[in-house]
Motif scaffolding. Structure first.
Motif, mmCIF file in Angstrom:
data_model
loop_
_atom_site.group_PDB
_atom_site.id
_atom_site.type_symbol
_atom_site.label_atom_id
_atom_site.label_comp_id
_atom_site.label_asym_id
_atom_site.label_seq_id
_atom_site.Cartn_x
_atom_site.Cartn_y
_atom_site.Cartn_z
ATOM 1 N N GLY A 117 24.872 -27.467 -67.095
ATOM 2 C CA GLY A 117 24.677 -25.617 -67.551
ATOM 3 C C GLY A 117 23.859 -24.868 -67.437
ATOM 4 N N PRO A 118 23.560 -24.055 -68.227
ATOM 5 C CA PRO A 118 22.111 -22.736 -67.341
ATOM 6 C C PRO A 118 21.004 -22.377 -67.142
ATOM 7 C CG PRO A 118 22.735 -21.837 -69.819
ATOM 8 C CD PRO A 118 23.278 -23.455 -69.008
ATOM 9 N N ALA A 119 20.622 -23.927 -68.010
ATOM 10 C CA ALA A 119 18.821 -23.423 -68.109
ATOM 11 C C ALA A 119 18.202 -24.093 -66.639
ATOM 12 C CB ALA A 119 18.500 -24.166 -69.410
ATOM 13 N N SER A 120 17.469 -23.657 -66.146
ATOM 14 C CA SER A 120 16.778 -23.478 -64.596
ATOM 15 C C SER A 120 15.967 -25.146 -64.688
ATOM 16 C CB SER A 120 16.069 -22.598 -63.916
ATOM 17 O OG SER A 120 15.527 -23.291 -62.777
ATOM 18 N N TYR A 121 15.973 -25.891 -63.900
ATOM 19 C CA TYR A 121 15.266 -27.375 -63.823
ATOM 20 C C TYR A 121 14.828 -28.438 -62.472
ATOM 21 C CZ TYR A 121 17.344 -28.167 -68.545
ATOM 22 O OH TYR A 121 17.002 -27.802 -70.248
ATOM 23 N N THR A 122 13.603 -27.993 -62.465
ATOM 24 C CA THR A 122 13.630 -29.442 -60.803
ATOM 25 C C THR A 122 13.086 -29.986 -60.895
ATOM 26 O OG1 THR A 122 12.856 -27.130 -59.710
ATOM 27 C CG2 THR A 122 11.875 -29.288 -59.007
ATOM 28 N N VAL A 123 13.781 -31.741 -60.441
ATOM 29 C CA VAL A 123 14.393 -32.878 -60.425
ATOM 30 C C VAL A 123 13.142 -33.408 -59.807
ATOM 31 C CG1 VAL A 123 15.877 -35.269 -60.704
ATOM 32 C CG2 VAL A 123 16.414 -32.408 -61.377
ATOM 33 N N LEU B 179 12.864 -40.228 -68.046
ATOM 34 C CA LEU B 179 13.947 -39.051 -67.224
ATOM 35 C C LEU B 179 13.294 -37.761 -67.021
ATOM 36 C CD1 LEU B 179 17.034 -40.400 -67.478
ATOM 37 C CD2 LEU B 179 15.764 -40.634 -65.361
ATOM 38 N N ARG B 180 12.975 -37.569 -68.384
ATOM 39 C CA ARG B 180 12.010 -36.079 -68.688
ATOM 40 C C ARG B 180 10.870 -36.015 -68.548
ATOM 41 N NH1 ARG B 180 13.754 -33.448 -73.805
ATOM 42 N NH2 ARG B 180 11.535 -32.920 -73.987
ATOM 43 N N ASP B 181 10.119 -36.975 -67.848
ATOM 44 C CA ASP B 181 8.683 -37.172 -67.713
ATOM 45 C C ASP B 181 8.734 -36.545 -65.568
ATOM 46 O OD1 ASP B 181 6.785 -36.803 -69.159
ATOM 47 O OD2 ASP B 181 6.719 -39.278 -69.353
ATOM 48 N N HIS B 182 10.564 -36.645 -64.740
ATOM 49 C CA HIS B 182 10.557 -36.209 -63.070
ATOM 50 C C HIS B 182 11.375 -35.283 -63.689
ATOM 51 C CE1 HIS B 182 9.833 -40.420 -62.920
ATOM 52 N NE2 HIS B 182 10.330 -40.666 -62.096
ATOM 53 N N LEU B 183 11.251 -34.425 -64.771
ATOM 54 C CA LEU B 183 11.591 -32.655 -65.040
ATOM 55 C C LEU B 183 11.007 -31.344 -65.395
ATOM 56 C CD1 LEU B 183 14.871 -33.634 -67.442
ATOM 57 C CD2 LEU B 183 15.129 -33.358 -65.234
ATOM 58 N N LEU B 184 11.121 -30.686 -64.381
ATOM 59 C CA LEU B 184 9.858 -29.681 -64.220
ATOM 60 C C LEU B 184 11.052 -28.332 -64.505
ATOM 61 C CD1 LEU B 184 7.942 -30.561 -60.723
ATOM 62 C CD2 LEU B 184 7.264 -30.691 -63.731
ATOM 63 N N PRO B 185 10.233 -27.249 -65.492
ATOM 64 C CA PRO B 185 10.974 -26.312 -66.236
ATOM 65 C C PRO B 185 11.023 -25.275 -65.074
ATOM 66 C CG PRO B 185 8.886 -26.858 -67.160
ATOM 67 C CD PRO B 185 9.333 -27.700 -66.370
ATOM 68 N N GLY B 186 12.203 -24.799 -64.132
ATOM 69 C CA GLY B 186 12.155 -24.060 -63.877
ATOM 70 C C GLY B 186 12.977 -24.385 -62.487
ATOM 71 N N HIS B 187 12.979 -23.445 -61.110
ATOM 72 C CA HIS B 187 13.373 -24.264 -59.518
ATOM 73 C C HIS B 187 12.239 -23.963 -59.632
ATOM 74 C CE1 HIS B 187 17.232 -22.421 -60.505
ATOM 75 N NE2 HIS B 187 17.820 -22.234 -59.255
ATOM 76 N N VAL B 188 11.552 -25.564 -58.806
ATOM 77 C CA VAL B 188 10.303 -25.399 -58.410
ATOM 78 C C VAL B 188 10.508 -25.902 -56.390
ATOM 79 C CG1 VAL B 188 7.843 -26.414 -58.431
ATOM 80 C CG2 VAL B 188 9.035 -25.081 -60.125
#
Length: 188
Positions: free
Chosen positions: A71-77, A108-117
């Motif tokens: 999707g279009p949302a940005s995450y850092t895994v 898994l949600r605790d391994h995701l940060l919002p945005g491009h990091v």
């Protein structure tokens, strides 16, 4: 450690730093690597470019979170490697069982940060801050990044700790940062 009010400032600073280039050129005739119309990798496709993240891909599929990465949302895994999952032994296998899905999703949600990091952005924030930098995951858990020598580590709840390892992969909607351990909440 910075307060939650300052996290937004640091997050904006980190997000605005340059991204890593994607690993290698992607050939358009490779069907297993999905790209967008402009040829850039989606986060889901970027996960597929690293052979050492197969267990994470399996966990994302089991959790039904994998579609989010197209999707279009940005995450850092913060992406645990296959060896990190192997280190969990039977606990790792049990997480993939149907009745464990809510626990798997929370982990898994605790391994995701919002945005491009990026690792470079994290390193710069640590240098600018003069010490540890705290960020909040999508699971609403604080993780603390520190640097010792050339090594950047991430810690959760004072118990779980992982080292950033391998090469980060930039995608059009996020960044994949391999880590050497699965970040698990403290057993209560």
């Amino acid at each position: 450690m910075i307060g939650k009010g300052n996290i937004r400032c640091w997050f904006v600073a980190i997000v605005s730093l340059p991204l890593l280039a994607a690993c290698g050129d992607v050939e358009p005739d490779q069907p297993e690597i999905a790209t967008t119309e402009d040829g850039s990798l989606t986060l889901a496709a970027a996960l597929g470019t690293n052979d050492d993240l197969g267990r994470l891909q399996q966990a994302l599929a089991q959790s039904e979170l994998s579609g989010v990465f197209d999707g279009p949302a940005s995450y850092t895994v913060l992406a645990p490697t296959d060896m990190a999952f192997e280190d969990l032994r039977t606990d790792g296998t049990a997480l993939l069982e149907e009745d464990q899905r809510p626990i798997l999703v929370a982990i898994l949600r605790d391994h995701l940060l919002p945005g491009h990091v990026t690792p470079e952005g994290i390193e710069e924030a640590i240098r600018t801050q003069g010490g540890p930098v705290t960020m909040t995951t999508l699971g609403e858990t604080d993780v603390v990044f520190t640097k010792s020598g050339d090594t950047i580590t991430v810690e959760m709840g004072g118990a779980a700790r992982a080292t950033l390892s391998g090469t980060a992969i930039a995608a059009n909607n996020g960044v994949v940062i391999p880590i050497d351990s699965v970040l698990l909440p403290p057993k209560g």
